[in-house]
Enzyme design. Structure first.
Site, PDB file in Angstrom:
ATOM      1  N   HIS A  78       0.830  -1.197   0.000  1.00 26.52           N
ATOM      2  CA  HIS A  78       0.000   0.000   0.000  1.00 26.52           C
ATOM      3  C   HIS A  78       0.867   1.250   0.000  1.00 26.52           C
ATOM      4  O   HIS A  78       2.037   1.210   0.399  1.00 26.52           O
ATOM      5  CB  HIS A  78      -0.917  -0.003   1.215  1.00 26.52           C
ATOM      6  CG  HIS A  78      -2.023  -1.008   1.124  1.00 26.52           C
ATOM      7  ND1 HIS A  78      -3.035  -1.081   2.035  1.00 26.52           N
ATOM      8  CD2 HIS A  78      -2.276  -1.978   0.205  1.00 26.52           C
ATOM      9  CE1 HIS A  78      -3.871  -2.044   1.694  1.00 26.52           C
ATOM     10  NE2 HIS A  78      -3.424  -2.611   0.583  1.00 26.52           N
ATOM     11  N   GLU A  80       0.823   3.874   1.869  1.00 29.60           N
ATOM     12  CA  GLU A  80       1.287   4.252   3.207  1.00 29.60           C
ATOM     13  C   GLU A  80       2.471   3.398   3.630  1.00 29.60           C
ATOM     14  O   GLU A  80       3.436   3.904   4.216  1.00 29.60           O
ATOM     15  CB  GLU A  80       0.153   4.080   4.233  1.00 29.60           C
ATOM     16  CG  GLU A  80      -1.118   4.825   3.891  1.00 29.60           C
ATOM     17  CD  GLU A  80      -2.141   3.998   3.113  1.00 29.60           C
ATOM     18  OE1 GLU A  80      -3.342   4.158   3.387  1.00 29.60           O
ATOM     19  OE2 GLU A  80      -1.730   3.205   2.236  1.00 29.60           O
ATOM     20  N   CYS A 106      -6.104   1.404   5.524  1.00 30.13           N
ATOM     21  CA  CYS A 106      -6.720   0.149   5.949  1.00 30.13           C
ATOM     22  C   CYS A 106      -6.206  -0.199   7.351  1.00 30.13           C
ATOM     23  O   CYS A 106      -5.351   0.494   7.901  1.00 30.13           O
ATOM     24  CB  CYS A 106      -6.369  -0.970   4.961  1.00 30.13           C
ATOM     25  SG  CYS A 106      -4.629  -1.487   5.050  1.00 30.13           S
ATOM     26  N   CYS A 109      -2.258  -0.787   7.445  1.00 30.57           N
ATOM     27  CA  CYS A 109      -1.533   0.485   7.367  1.00 30.57           C
ATOM     28  C   CYS A 109      -1.765   1.328   8.621  1.00 30.57           C
ATOM     29  O   CYS A 109      -0.835   1.966   9.113  1.00 30.57           O
ATOM     30  CB  CYS A 109      -1.941   1.263   6.121  1.00 30.57           C
ATOM     31  SG  CYS A 109      -1.399   0.473   4.598  1.00 30.57           S
TER      32      CYS A 109
END
Length: 154
Positions: A78, A80, A106, A109
């Site tokens: 992801h 992040e 999410c 993260c």
């Protein structure tokens, strides 16, 4: 022409970063900022040196996995996560910083951002993850939904 606020400025950068994404489902960009300085950026995609979904297709689509489920069944990281990794790789301290992201983080993260010392998250699009919202709220990290109509002071 009005000069952009700091939130507008950094959110615009997240959109540019997201254009590097190699995900076939969603392009996400993240920027970590401290004291009005960009410390790290990240977009969602496969690790360096590994084939991108653009090249080999989307495993999640093939397996018909709904968004927000079974994060481990994906070639990509992801945005992040990639921003945190970029900071770590270059020895950049992100404790006390702000994360700007095109999408609400999410749960995976969110846990990483909490432990990395992120103090504020500014996101644009929602993400259906109740546990992420609950844990961030519990941690004391300030979360703000970005709106282009919003003018900020910080």
């Amino acid at each position: 022409m009005a000069r952009p606020t700091w939130d507008e400025y950094f959110m615009e950068i997240t959109h540019l970063v997201a254009k590097r994404s190699t995900c076939l489902r969603r392009q996400v960009g993240a920027v970590i900022v401290k004291d009005k300085n960009v410390l790290a950026t990240g977009y969602n995609g496969a690790p360096s040196g590994v084939a991108h979904c653009l090249d080999v297709g989307c495993l999640r689509e093939r397996l018909q996995i709904p968004s927000g489920e079974r994060h481990e069944l994906c070639r990509g990281l992801h945005a992040e996560q990639n921003a945190i990794i970029q900071a770590a790789k270059h020895g950049t301290n992100i404790d006390g910083s702000t994360l700007y992201c095109t999408t609400m983080p999410c749960i995976i993260c969110s846990k990483m951002l909490i432990n990395a010392g992120i103090r504020r998250i500014v996101y644009e699009e929602g993400y259906s993850d109740d546990l992420a919202r609950e844990m961030i709220r519990e941690s004391g990290v300030l979360v703000e939904k970005y709106s282009e109509l919003e003018r900020d002071a910080p």
